[in-house]
Design a protein around this motif. Structure first.
Motif, PDB file in Angstrom:
ATOM      1  N   THR A  17     -26.829  13.427   8.472  1.00  0.00           N
ATOM      2  CA  THR A  17     -25.606  12.622   8.370  1.00  0.00           C
ATOM      3  C   THR A  17     -25.488  11.940   7.017  1.00  0.00           C
ATOM      4  O   THR A  17     -24.434  11.390   6.686  1.00  0.00           O
ATOM      5  CB  THR A  17     -25.578  11.538   9.462  1.00  0.00           C
ATOM      6  OG1 THR A  17     -26.745  10.700   9.324  1.00  0.00           O
ATOM      7  CG2 THR A  17     -25.568  12.157  10.857  1.00  0.00           C
ATOM      8  N   GLY A  18     -26.563  11.931   6.230  1.00  0.00           N
ATOM      9  CA  GLY A  18     -26.556  11.277   4.930  1.00  0.00           C
ATOM     10  C   GLY A  18     -27.932  11.347   4.301  1.00  0.00           C
ATOM     11  O   GLY A  18     -28.777  12.141   4.721  1.00  0.00           O
ATOM     12  N   ASP A  24     -30.243   7.545   8.461  1.00  0.00           N
ATOM     13  CA  ASP A  24     -29.505   8.765   8.785  1.00  0.00           C
ATOM     14  C   ASP A  24     -30.248   9.642   9.783  1.00  0.00           C
ATOM     15  O   ASP A  24     -31.420   9.446  10.060  1.00  0.00           O
ATOM     16  CB  ASP A  24     -29.155   9.519   7.501  1.00  0.00           C
ATOM     17  CG  ASP A  24     -27.942   8.906   6.809  1.00  0.00           C
ATOM     18  OD1 ASP A  24     -26.881   8.828   7.450  1.00  0.00           O
ATOM     19  OD2 ASP A  24     -28.070   8.464   5.652  1.00  0.00           O
TER      20      ASP A  24
END
Length: 256
Positions: A17-18, A24
């Motif tokens: 997600t990051g 994340d």
């Protein structure tokens, strides 16, 4: 050139997600396992991260919230992932700085104990950067003469990394086809935890690398400032960093 192995090695890649290790989550993981006898197996999972995938991240790897909505969470997959890697060394592209630290966080969050004590890691990106200074796509083109199709899909990136390492061993005579040697060659710094908050000094003793106690011995700070340990445990540090700090604290107590 095929890899000379004394134990299995798992090449793996994460889509997430990051890029914040402590916050994340994984949305896709692909593992390609190579055994000393030459046998191979691979597995790729889509993962429901349980938090939203930012649009800017979806633009990179193409995985949307809708695509993973009905997929298992990492906690549900943790035992399968751990069973696949538990007897193996690890390898990846930028894996020492990102994939291994984030995987460790996810496993610890799922209450699966994980550490690197009895295994080594080989970061193929480090070999590439020390030798050529390029990206994964350029590495595949340079070493293997092929284009990277489906870049930023975990499976494509994982297989590309495996092929690049074999080609690197063919190209560079000074590279030893030994996982322990390659691990030492690809290690950038002597961190004790993955995130680099605790490192080893020249004498091989643990020191803090941040904040007011930067450069100070961990054992000395824990003894002089017992509240510092509690602050780190309650703050937004990676779980693996907290685990390492606890181990140092217990070691000190056991030697008294």
């Amino acid at each position: 050139m095929e890899l000379k192995l004394t134990r299995p090695i798992c090449f793996f890649d994460l889509e997430t997600t990051g890029i914040e290790v402590a916050k994340d989550r994984i949305v896709e993981i692909s593992i390609f396992k190579v055994y000393p006898n030459g046998n191979k197996e691979s597995k790729t999972w889509l993962v429901n991260p349980t938090i939203p995938i930012p649009a800017v991240t979806t633009a990179v790897h193409g995985i949307t919230n809708e695509k993973v909505a009905n997929e298992p969470t990492f906690k549900e997959l943790a035992s399968q992932v751990h069973n696949m890697i538990k007897d193996s060394d690890l390898a990846g592209f930028n894996s020492d700085r990102f994939d291994i630290p984030l995987l460790a966080e996810e496993l610890l969050r799922a209450e699966v104990d994980f550490d690197m004590k009895n295994r080594v890691s080989v970061d193929v990106q480090t070999i590439f950067h020390k030798k050529e200074e390029r990206t994964l796509s350029a590495a595949l083109k340079f070493y293997c003469g092929t284009n990277l199709e489906n870049a930023h899909s975990a499976e494509a990136d994982t297989m590309a990394t495996y092929e690049i390492l074999k080609a690197q061993l063919d190209r560079y005579e000074d590279l030893d086809n030994d996982m322990k040697w390659l691990s030492e060659f690809t290690t950038r710094k002597k961190s004790v935890d993955f995130a680099g908050f605790i490192a080893l000094n020249k004498e091989g003793k643990e020191i803090f690398t941040f904040g007011k106690n930067k450069g100070q011995l961990v054992e000395e700070i824990l003894e002089k400032e017992p509240g510092y340990y509690g602050w780190i445990q309650g703050a937004d540090f990676p779980l693996y960093t907290k685990k390492v700090l606890t181990a140092i604290k217990l070691r000190k107590l056991n030697t008294k």
